[in-house]
Design an enzyme around this catalytic site. Structure first.
Site, PDB file in Angstrom:
ATOM      1  N   HIS A  70       0.869  -1.172   0.000  1.00  0.00           N
ATOM      2  CA  HIS A  70       0.000   0.000   0.000  1.00  0.00           C
ATOM      3  C   HIS A  70       0.907   1.223   0.000  1.00  0.00           C
ATOM      4  O   HIS A  70       1.726   1.392   0.908  1.00  0.00           O
ATOM      5  CB  HIS A  70      -0.925  -0.002   1.217  1.00  0.00           C
ATOM      6  CG  HIS A  70      -1.957  -1.089   1.177  1.00  0.00           C
ATOM      7  ND1 HIS A  70      -2.362  -1.786   2.302  1.00  0.00           N
ATOM      8  CD2 HIS A  70      -2.665  -1.601   0.137  1.00  0.00           C
ATOM      9  CE1 HIS A  70      -3.286  -2.677   1.947  1.00  0.00           C
ATOM     10  NE2 HIS A  70      -3.478  -2.580   0.653  1.00  0.00           N
ATOM     11  N   GLU A  78       1.671   3.313   3.109  1.00  0.00           N
ATOM     12  CA  GLU A  78       2.215   2.637   4.290  1.00  0.00           C
ATOM     13  C   GLU A  78       3.709   2.485   4.048  1.00  0.00           C
ATOM     14  O   GLU A  78       4.174   1.503   3.461  1.00  0.00           O
ATOM     15  CB  GLU A  78       1.488   1.303   4.498  1.00  0.00           C
ATOM     16  CG  GLU A  78      -0.003   1.527   4.782  1.00  0.00           C
ATOM     17  CD  GLU A  78      -0.840   0.254   4.768  1.00  0.00           C
ATOM     18  OE1 GLU A  78      -0.247  -0.847   4.755  1.00  0.00           O
ATOM     19  OE2 GLU A  78      -2.083   0.367   4.753  1.00  0.00           O
ATOM     20  N   HIS A 138       3.250  -3.870   6.082  1.00  0.00           N
ATOM     21  CA  HIS A 138       2.213  -2.844   5.989  1.00  0.00           C
ATOM     22  C   HIS A 138       2.347  -1.865   7.160  1.00  0.00           C
ATOM     23  O   HIS A 138       3.282  -1.958   7.961  1.00  0.00           O
ATOM     24  CB  HIS A 138       0.832  -3.499   6.001  1.00  0.00           C
ATOM     25  CG  HIS A 138       0.534  -4.312   4.781  1.00  0.00           C
ATOM     26  ND1 HIS A 138      -0.350  -3.918   3.812  1.00  0.00           N
ATOM     27  CD2 HIS A 138       1.021  -5.504   4.366  1.00  0.00           C
ATOM     28  CE1 HIS A 138      -0.405  -4.830   2.852  1.00  0.00           C
ATOM     29  NE2 HIS A 138       0.429  -5.808   3.178  1.00  0.00           N
ATOM     30  N   GLU A 175       2.322  -5.872  10.198  1.00  0.00           N
ATOM     31  CA  GLU A 175       1.986  -4.445  10.344  1.00  0.00           C
ATOM     32  C   GLU A 175       3.034  -3.823  11.265  1.00  0.00           C
ATOM     33  O   GLU A 175       3.236  -4.279  12.394  1.00  0.00           O
ATOM     34  CB  GLU A 175       0.589  -4.297  10.948  1.00  0.00           C
ATOM     35  CG  GLU A 175      -0.519  -4.988  10.154  1.00  0.00           C
ATOM     36  CD  GLU A 175      -1.051  -4.143   9.019  1.00  0.00           C
ATOM     37  OE1 GLU A 175      -0.665  -2.955   8.925  1.00  0.00           O
ATOM     38  OE2 GLU A 175      -1.851  -4.666   8.218  1.00  0.00           O
TER      39      GLU A 175
END
Length: 445
Positions: free
Chosen positions: A95, A98, A206, A295
């Site tokens: 993304h 990110e 991410h 993440e």
């Protein structure tokens, strides 16, 4: 004398000011987010500095024509796949907004290249595996993202407006039955890449939380609006282990963060929230590769000053996760008659529904936890094989399976795993050292 002291003090202060000024410039330059041009220049520079152990290549182009760069590192022949050598990949910035993973992975490249000649762990890893690092899967989205934007979706999509982590074929249907699949250029490039390279292990990075997530990301028939629920894969035990390796070696992930709270810092993807078309599900279902999603930060695009801290928080996790590629069972399936490798043979472990396929060189890898397992190998036109093996606490069991041409049947399983089978239909050669031929033992980890 007073004049001299005054002059000396002024000169000292001037030099101090100059030193601090240029130090701040250096820090600012070192810890800034690199745009596409700067990132490309950096990767070329690192490759030119270490040409014997690195390979810079592109797997394709983004929607706007930017190269999807990959930086490979290995102690020997970094430009090619070596039979028996495990392939691992780290993918960042899927993304575009990110952003921390871009710089984190660039710092990882720099760290490895500076220390591998003096660090035994890195030297061992580079001798037995090849690491592929893609700093940015979505360079177009990054170019329109804004530093300090912690929560918006500006730059998240690719240039065509598609979420790349919703664009892969679904794991619960065949590749020929994927209605509504958009197949963006970045997604096509990844699919081609994993089809050409026998990746064993992968992580994609991410932002927006601090957690390690593992397959499945959805349930059969689920949509983006389906409620969360645990979606267990056939290798759930291994995936939980991989996620825990990452979270427990991270500085803070196993604890509650300011934005989320997950037990042990891990979660099943669908149990968090369901998405369809994720990259980790595709890697597992269609590419023989075990991938988790990590993440990194609560803020999606944190300020540049946080970059060194993000790397330090994740450094041990990146190394320990990498090591997991060389545990379990690995080997080669060949013809007993011709001695040639058998490609596309099916390798199953116990009654797990997951099936690994051998490479064109007959290779296979299965990451497994320590214990006793039944391994089954089948190939069209050959007699099948079934045998018990013991996976050690550290390292791998190396297996060479020789198959005879014939009808499909299972020989009696009446011999210990450490001895050749007495069945006339096939010969099993087991090396119960902690790795396969040609690779170094990693049992000391």
């Amino acid at each position: 004398m007073t004049q001299f002291r005054s002059l000396r003090t002024t000169t000292t202060r001037s030099f101090l000011f100059i030193f601090v000024f240029f130090s701040l410039i250096a820090v600012s330059t070192q810890y800034s987010y690199r745009n596409y041009v700067s990132l490309t220049s950096y990767l070329n520079s690192k490759h030119n500095d270490y040409p014997a152990v690195t390979h810079l290549y592109s797997v394709g182009k983004s929607a706007e024509g930017r190269e999807l760069w990959v930086f490979a590192i290995a102690a020997d022949r970094p430009r090619e796949h070596v039979v028996g050598r495990a392939e691992i990949k780290y993918v960042g910035n899927m993304h575009g907004n990110e952003a921390s993973s871009r710089e984190m992975l660039l710092l990882l490249i720099d760290d490895i290249l500076r220390r591998y000649t003096t660090d035994p762990t890195l030297a061992q890893l580079l001798a037995s595996t090849r690491l592929h690092i893609m700093p940015s899967m979505n360079p177009d989205g990054f170019e329109v993202s804004v530093e300090g934007d912690c929560s918006s979706i500006d730059g998240r999509m690719n240039a065509n407006g598609f979420d790349l982590n919703r664009d892969f074929p679904l794991p619960f249907a065949s590749l020929s039955n994927q209605a509504g699949h958009s197949d963006q250029p970045e997604t096509r490039a990844i699919r081609r890449w994993v089809a050409e390279t026998p990746f064993v292990l992968s992580a994609n990075f991410h932002g927006g939380a601090v957690v390690a997530s593992y397959p499945y990301d959805s349930m059969p028939g689920a949509t983006e609006y389906s409620p969360p629920g645990y979606s267990r894969s056939p290798d759930d035990d291994v995936f939980r282990h991989l996620a825990l390796v990452y979270s427990r070696n991270h500085a803070t992930m196993r604890f509650s963060s300011e934005c989320d709270s997950f037990p042990d810092g891990i979660t099943n993807g669908a149990d968090w929230y369901q998405i369809t078309g994720s990259m980790e599900d595709y890697n597992y279902a269609f590419a023989n590769c075990m991938e988790i999603t990590v993440e990194l930060t609560c803020c999606k695009y944190p300020p540049k000053e946080t970059i060194p801290g993000v790397y330090e928080e994740n450094r041990n996790s990146l190394i320990e996760f990498w090591k997991q590629a060389v545990r379990g069972v690995t080997g080669q399936v060949i013809s007993a008659t011709t001695r040639l490798p058998i490609s596309n043979a099916a390798v199953r472990v116990d009654n797990r529904l997951s099936v690994m396929r051998t490479t064109p060189a007959g290779e296979f890898w299965r990451i497994l936890l320590p214990g006793n397992y039944t391994i089954t190998v089948t190939a069209a036109g050959y007699q099948s094989f079934q045998r018990r093996i013991a996976v050690p606490v550290n390292g791998q069991v190396g297996v060479t399976v020789e198959l005879n041409v014939g009808s499909d049947r299972f020989p009696a399983d009446d011999a210990p795993a450490s001895l050749p089978s007495s069945s006339p239909s096939m010969l099993l050669l087991l090396s119960l050292s902690t790795c396969c031929a040609g690779l170094h033992s990693l049992a000391w980890w």
